[in-house]
Design a protein around this motif. Structure first.
Motif, mmCIF file in Angstrom:
data_model
loop_
_atom_site.group_PDB
_atom_site.id
_atom_site.type_symbol
_atom_site.label_atom_id
_atom_site.label_comp_id
_atom_site.label_asym_id
_atom_site.label_seq_id
_atom_site.Cartn_x
_atom_site.Cartn_y
_atom_site.Cartn_z
ATOM 1 N N PHE A 162 72.100 -64.075 -34.301
ATOM 2 C CA PHE A 162 71.445 -62.920 -33.686
ATOM 3 C C PHE A 162 70.588 -62.182 -34.697
ATOM 4 C CE2 PHE A 162 71.461 -58.353 -32.834
ATOM 5 C CZ PHE A 162 70.919 -58.308 -31.564
ATOM 6 N N ASP A 163 71.134 -61.950 -35.911
ATOM 7 C CA ASP A 163 70.368 -61.252 -36.947
ATOM 8 C C ASP A 163 69.082 -62.005 -37.281
ATOM 9 O OD1 ASP A 163 72.341 -59.360 -37.026
ATOM 10 O OD2 ASP A 163 73.265 -60.080 -38.877
ATOM 11 N N SER A 164 69.188 -63.332 -37.381
ATOM 12 C CA SER A 164 68.008 -64.130 -37.731
ATOM 13 C C SER A 164 66.953 -64.085 -36.629
ATOM 14 C CB SER A 164 68.427 -65.586 -37.988
ATOM 15 O OG SER A 164 69.353 -65.651 -39.042
ATOM 16 N N ARG A 165 67.397 -64.142 -35.380
ATOM 17 C CA ARG A 165 66.453 -64.137 -34.273
ATOM 18 C C ARG A 165 65.777 -62.781 -34.088
ATOM 19 N NH1 ARG A 165 63.556 -67.260 -32.203
ATOM 20 N NH2 ARG A 165 63.755 -66.348 -30.109
ATOM 21 N N ILE A 166 66.557 -61.729 -34.083
ATOM 22 C CA ILE A 166 65.960 -60.411 -33.819
ATOM 23 C C ILE A 166 65.167 -59.931 -35.023
ATOM 24 C CG2 ILE A 166 67.790 -58.860 -34.660
ATOM 25 C CD1 ILE A 166 67.430 -57.337 -31.973
ATOM 26 N N GLY A 167 65.480 -60.497 -36.216
ATOM 27 C CA GLY A 167 64.709 -60.143 -37.407
ATOM 28 C C GLY A 167 63.259 -60.597 -37.342
ATOM 29 N N LEU A 168 62.946 -61.493 -36.406
ATOM 30 C CA LEU A 168 61.560 -61.933 -36.227
ATOM 31 C C LEU A 168 60.712 -60.877 -35.525
ATOM 32 C CD1 LEU A 168 62.242 -65.610 -35.053
ATOM 33 C CD2 LEU A 168 61.605 -64.823 -37.359
ATOM 34 N N PHE A 169 61.377 -59.897 -34.905
ATOM 35 C CA PHE A 169 60.653 -58.917 -34.097
ATOM 36 C C PHE A 169 60.766 -57.485 -34.627
ATOM 37 C CE2 PHE A 169 61.762 -62.464 -31.395
ATOM 38 C CZ PHE A 169 60.599 -62.730 -30.689
ATOM 39 N N ILE A 170 61.777 -57.213 -35.464
ATOM 40 C CA ILE A 170 61.953 -55.843 -35.957
ATOM 41 C C ILE A 170 62.131 -55.866 -37.474
ATOM 42 C CG2 ILE A 170 62.959 -54.999 -33.807
ATOM 43 C CD1 ILE A 170 65.703 -55.333 -34.986
ATOM 44 N N SER A 171 62.151 -54.659 -38.085
ATOM 45 C CA SER A 171 62.258 -54.547 -39.535
ATOM 46 C C SER A 171 63.665 -54.876 -40.001
ATOM 47 C CB SER A 171 61.896 -53.126 -39.973
ATOM 48 O OG SER A 171 62.845 -52.200 -39.454
ATOM 49 N N ALA A 172 63.795 -55.006 -41.323
ATOM 50 C CA ALA A 172 65.109 -55.287 -41.888
ATOM 51 C C ALA A 172 66.091 -54.167 -41.589
ATOM 52 C CB ALA A 172 64.985 -55.494 -43.401
ATOM 53 N N GLU A 173 65.629 -52.908 -41.663
ATOM 54 C CA GLU A 173 66.506 -51.783 -41.330
ATOM 55 C C GLU A 173 66.917 -51.816 -39.860
ATOM 56 O OE1 GLU A 173 63.744 -51.644 -42.961
ATOM 57 O OE2 GLU A 173 64.256 -50.863 -44.956
ATOM 58 N N GLY A 174 65.984 -52.259 -39.011
ATOM 59 C CA GLY A 174 66.295 -52.359 -37.597
ATOM 60 C C GLY A 174 67.341 -53.429 -37.302
ATOM 61 N N VAL A 175 67.360 -54.481 -38.117
ATOM 62 C CA VAL A 175 68.352 -55.537 -37.933
ATOM 63 C C VAL A 175 69.762 -54.979 -38.129
ATOM 64 C CG1 VAL A 175 69.254 -57.705 -38.869
ATOM 65 C CG2 VAL A 175 66.782 -57.397 -38.567
ATOM 66 N N VAL A 176 69.906 -54.096 -39.123
ATOM 67 C CA VAL A 176 71.219 -53.492 -39.375
ATOM 68 C C VAL A 176 71.681 -52.689 -38.162
ATOM 69 C CG1 VAL A 176 72.497 -51.865 -40.816
ATOM 70 C CG2 VAL A 176 70.850 -53.444 -41.860
ATOM 71 N N GLY A 177 70.762 -51.909 -37.571
ATOM 72 C CA GLY A 177 71.118 -51.143 -36.383
ATOM 73 C C GLY A 177 71.428 -52.023 -35.189
ATOM 74 N N ALA A 178 70.655 -53.095 -35.024
ATOM 75 C CA ALA A 178 70.908 -54.014 -33.910
ATOM 76 C C ALA A 178 72.243 -54.716 -34.081
ATOM 77 C CB ALA A 178 69.779 -55.044 -33.827
ATOM 78 N N GLN A 179 72.565 -55.068 -35.304
ATOM 79 C CA GLN A 179 73.862 -55.690 -35.574
ATOM 80 C C GLN A 179 74.999 -54.729 -35.237
ATOM 81 O OE1 GLN A 179 75.401 -56.026 -39.667
ATOM 82 N NE2 GLN A 179 75.439 -58.257 -39.340
ATOM 83 N N ALA A 180 74.818 -53.464 -35.554
ATOM 84 C CA ALA A 180 75.847 -52.471 -35.239
ATOM 85 C C ALA A 180 76.091 -52.389 -33.734
ATOM 86 C CB ALA A 180 75.442 -51.106 -35.790
ATOM 87 N N MET A 181 75.043 -52.519 -32.950
ATOM 88 C CA MET A 181 75.187 -52.429 -31.492
ATOM 89 C C MET A 181 76.008 -53.593 -30.944
ATOM 90 S SD MET A 181 73.805 -49.675 -30.424
ATOM 91 C CE MET A 181 73.694 -50.024 -28.679
ATOM 92 N N ILE A 182 75.764 -54.798 -31.430
ATOM 93 C CA ILE A 182 76.525 -55.931 -30.906
ATOM 94 C C ILE A 182 77.984 -55.870 -31.374
ATOM 95 C CG2 ILE A 182 74.494 -57.408 -30.688
ATOM 96 C CD1 ILE A 182 75.376 -58.854 -33.247
ATOM 97 N N LEU A 183 78.207 -55.338 -32.569
ATOM 98 C CA LEU A 183 79.587 -55.179 -33.026
ATOM 99 C C LEU A 183 80.321 -54.152 -32.167
ATOM 100 C CD1 LEU A 183 79.178 -55.271 -36.918
ATOM 101 C CD2 LEU A 183 80.042 -57.071 -35.410
ATOM 102 N N GLY A 184 79.610 -53.095 -31.789
ATOM 103 C CA GLY A 184 80.210 -52.123 -30.883
ATOM 104 C C GLY A 184 80.554 -52.737 -29.545
ATOM 105 N N ALA A 185 79.701 -53.611 -29.046
ATOM 106 C CA ALA A 185 79.990 -54.292 -27.785
ATOM 107 C C ALA A 185 81.224 -55.184 -27.910
ATOM 108 C CB ALA A 185 78.783 -55.128 -27.351
ATOM 109 N N SER A 186 81.398 -55.798 -29.068
ATOM 110 C CA SER A 186 82.581 -56.647 -29.266
ATOM 111 C C SER A 186 83.860 -55.820 -29.266
ATOM 112 C CB SER A 186 82.461 -57.425 -30.581
ATOM 113 O OG SER A 186 82.647 -56.584 -31.707
ATOM 114 N N VAL A 187 83.792 -54.593 -29.789
ATOM 115 C CA VAL A 187 84.967 -53.716 -29.764
ATOM 116 C C VAL A 187 85.371 -53.417 -28.324
ATOM 117 C CG1 VAL A 187 85.835 -51.419 -30.364
ATOM 118 C CG2 VAL A 187 84.429 -52.692 -31.996
ATOM 119 N N VAL A 188 84.390 -53.141 -27.480
ATOM 120 C CA VAL A 188 84.672 -52.887 -26.067
ATOM 121 C C VAL A 188 85.326 -54.115 -25.437
ATOM 122 C CG1 VAL A 188 83.674 -52.294 -23.823
ATOM 123 C CG2 VAL A 188 82.773 -51.246 -25.909
ATOM 124 N N GLY A 189 84.852 -55.311 -25.818
ATOM 125 C CA GLY A 189 85.442 -56.535 -25.297
ATOM 126 C C GLY A 189 86.890 -56.705 -25.723
#
Length: 520
Positions: free
Chosen positions: A29-56
Motif C-alpha cells: 500500500f505504501d509503495s502504491r500510494i507513494g506514486l500519487f502523494i508526498s512522502a509525508e502523505g504516505v505516513v498519514g495514509a499508512q496511519a489510516m489503514i492501521l487505524g482501520a485494522s484496529v477497528v477490525g
C-alpha cells in the motif's frame, strides 16, 4: 525447539500468514500510494489503514457472534480483502487507494484477531507459547522477505499477497475443524454444563444461545473450548496462594490495563523510528524490504527462546533491557549514526517487542471475560498507537535532536512505571518452586501432634483415666507393672483399662496402639 500437533501447526501457520499478509500489504500500500502523494502523505495514509485494522481487531468478537458461525465469515472476509488489494493495484487516485486500503486492513484486522485467538487456544498452558509466537512472526517476516526479493512489483506482488490472505482463511478454517473435534470430546466429558457456566464467566461471544443460529456441532466445539479455558483458569486460580503473587495470577483486568499502557508507550517509542524508516523508504534513501529485515525474523526467534526460559520467568527483565537498547538506538540515529546500524538495532528490538506483546496477551486472554477480544489486543494496541501518534512522531523526528532526546527520556520513564505496574519486575515462581511452597503451606496447615492426639482421644471416647493409661503405656516401653506403680493403681486395673482402650481404638497390641496414637 518445541513439538507441535496438527492444531498447533495450523494456528502457527495462520499467525505466520497473517504477519506476512499484513506487513506485506502495508508495504504494498505504501509503495502504491507513494506514486500519487508526498512522502509525508504516505505516513498519514499508512496511519489510516492501521487505524482501520484496529477497528477490525475489535470488531471480530461481536461480528462472529452476530454471524453465528465463523467459517463462512472467514471466507467472506478473505474474498473482500483480496478484492480490495486488487483494487489498490489498479486504482488511479490516492483517494480510491485510501478507501480500499482501509477496507482491506479492516478485514485483515478481523482475520488477524481470528489467528491470534486460534493461537491462544492451541497453545493454552503451553511452556512454549513465546517460542510459538516468535516462530510464527519469524516465518511471516521470512515470507515477506522472499516475496520482496523474488516477486516483481505490481500485479505479481498483489497476487502473492492475495494468495497469502486466501491461505490464512484456509488455515483458520482447518483450525476450526480441529477445534470442533476437540470440543465434542470435551463436551462429552463435561455434559455441556461446564461450557455453559464458562460462557457466563468469560462472556464467550461465539457461543450462541439460539440453536437456530448455529449447528449442534459448532455449539459442541465452542462449549468444549470454553470448558477447557474454564478448567485451566480454575486450576491456576486454586493452585496455591503463591500464585497470587505472580504476574497475571490475580486481577487480570488490572494487569490487562497496565499491559495495554505498556504496549502503547513502547509502540510510541518504536513509532518514532518507524516513521523515520517509512519516510526514508518513501524518499528512496533506504530499502526497507532488503536484508536488514532478516534481523526481525532472527530477533523474533531469539525472543521466543529467551522469553520461555523457566516458564517466562525473566520475560519482563529481558524486554526492559531491550527497551533500553531501543532508546539508545533512537538517540543514536537522530544524532547522526549510520542509518543502517540504527535500522538493524531497531529491527532487533522490534522482533522482541512483537513477540513480547503477542505472548503476553495470548497468555492473558483465557483469563479475560471476552478472550477472543484480548488474544490479539497487543497487535491492536500497537496499531492504534501507530495510527494516533503518527503525526506527532513525524513532527518530533523533524524537530531536532534535543526534542527527540527529551521525548525519549520521558517515554522511558513512563515505560518503566508501566513495567512495574504490570508486575513484570516480579519473578514468578516456577513449577518446582510452587510445589515446594505448596508442600510448606501444607505442612504449616497440618495439625500438631498434640492436636492429633486430642482428636484421637475424643474420637475414641476414652475416659480421663483411660486417657491417663493411654499416655503412660505409649510414652515408652515400661512394663505394665511399673506403669501401675507410677499411676498408683493395681496391675489388674491397668490391664482392664488397656483392654477397654484396645476395644475403643480398634487396636490389639500395645505397639499398634502406640502407632495409632502418634499417627504413624
Amino acid at each position: 525447539m518445541f513439538s507441535v500437533d496438527r492444531q498447533s501447526f495450523q494456528s502457527l501457520s495462520a499467525l505466520a500468514l497473517f504477519t506476512f499478509a499484513f506487513l506485506g500489504s502495508e508495504f504494498f500500500f505504501d509503495s502504491r500510494i507513494g506514486l500519487f502523494i508526498s512522502a509525508e502523505g504516505v505516513v498519514g495514509a499508512q496511519a489510516m489503514i492501521l487505524g482501520a485494522s484496529v477497528v477490525g481487531f475489535l470488531a471480530y468478537a461481536p461480528i462472529s457472534k452476530l454471524a453465528g458461525g465463523r467459517r463462512a465469515l472467514r471466507a467472506v472476509e478473505a474474498v473482500g480483502a483480496i478484492a480490495a488489494l486488487v483494487t489498490i493495484t489498479v486504482a488511479e487516485s490516492a483517494l480510491a487507494m485510501q478507501i480500499t486500503g482501509c477496507i482491506a486492513f479492516f478485514l485483515l484486522g478481523s482475520l488477524g484477531a481470528e489467528a491470534h485467538w486460534s493461537m491462544a487456544c492451541a497453545f493454552e498452558g503451553s511452556p512454549s507459547l513465546a517460542k510459538g509466537a516468535g516462530a510464527a512472526y519469524a516465518a511471516g517476516i521470512l515470507l515477506q522477505f522472499l516475496s520482496n526479493q523474488f516477486v516483481p512489483a505490481g500485479m505479481a506482488d498483489a497476487a502473492v499477497l492475495c494468495a497469502g490472505v486466501a491461505a490464512l482463511a484456509v488455515f483458520a478454517a482447518a483450525g476450526e475443524r480441529d477445534g470442533e473435534s476437540a470440543g465434542q470430546k470435551d463436551g462429552e466429558h463435561g455434559n455441556g454444563q461446564v461450557g455453559e457456566s464458562s460462557d457466563r464467566q468469560y462472556g464467550e461471544p461465539a457461543i450462541s444461545k439460539s440453536p437456530e443460529q448455529m449447528s449442534n456441532q459448532t455449539q459442541a466445539m465452542r462449549a468444549g473450548l470454553a470448558a477447557r479455558l474454564n478448567k485451566t483458569c480454575s486450576e491456576q486460580a486454586n493452585a496455591d496462594p503463591s500464585q497470587q503473587a505472580t504476574p497475571g495470577a490475580a486481577k487480570p483486568v488490572i494487569r490487562a490495563v497496565w499491559l495495554l499502557a505498556l504496549v502503547v508507550l513502547l509502540a510510541c517509542m518504536f513509532s518514532t523510528l518507524d516513521n523515520v524508516v517509512t519516510l526514508a523508504n518513501a524518499q528512496g534513501s533506504i530499502s526497507v524490504e532488503t536484508w536488514p529485515r532478516l534481523f526481525l525474523a532472527a530477533s523474533g526467534l531469539a525472543a521466543g527462546v529467551l522469553f520461555d526460559i523457566r516458564e517466562r520467568r525473566y520475560m519482563g527483565f529481558i524486554m526492559f533491557a531491550v527497551t533500553v537498547l531501543s532508546t539508545i538506538s533512537i538517540l543514536a540515529v537522530e544524532a547522526g549514526a549510520s542509518p543502517v546500524i540504527g535500522l538493524i538495532v531497531f529491527y532487533l528490538s522490534s522482533g522482541f517487542f512483537v513477540t513480547f506483546f503477542t505472548t503476553t496477551f495470548l497468555q492473558l486472554a483465557p483469563r479475560m471475560r471476552t478472550p477472543q477480544l484480548w488474544a490479539g489486543m497487543g497487535r491492536a494496541a500497537n496499531n492504534l498507537c501507530a495510527f494516533t501518534v503518527s503525526g506527532v512522531s513525524m513532527m518530533l523526528t523533524q524537530s531536532g535532536i534535543a526534542a527527540v532526546m527529551i521525548a525519549s527520556l520521558i517515554l522511558f520513564v513512563l515505560v518503566s512505571v508501566a513495567f512495574v505496574g504490570a508486575g513484570l519486575f516480579r519473578l514468578p515462581s516456577t513449577v518446582g518452586e510452587r510445589e515446594a511452597i505448596k508442600a510448606g503451606l501444607a505442612a504449616a496447615a497440618a495439625p500438631t501432634l498434640e492436636e492429633m492426639q486430642a482428636e484421637f482421644i475424643s474420637r475414641s471416647g476414652l475416659t480421663p483415666r483411660e486417657e491417663e493409661v493411654l499416655r503412660a503405656v505409649t510414652a515408652d516401653e515400661r512394663p505394665l507393672k511399673q506403669v501401675a506403680d507410677d499411676l498408683g493403681i493395681s496391675l489388674r486395673m491397668v490391664q482392664r483399662h488397656l483392654t477397654n482402650i484396645y476395644s475403643k481404638t480398634d487396636t490389639q497390641t500395645r505397639a499398634g496402639l502406640t502407632r495409632a496414637f502418634f499417627g504413624k
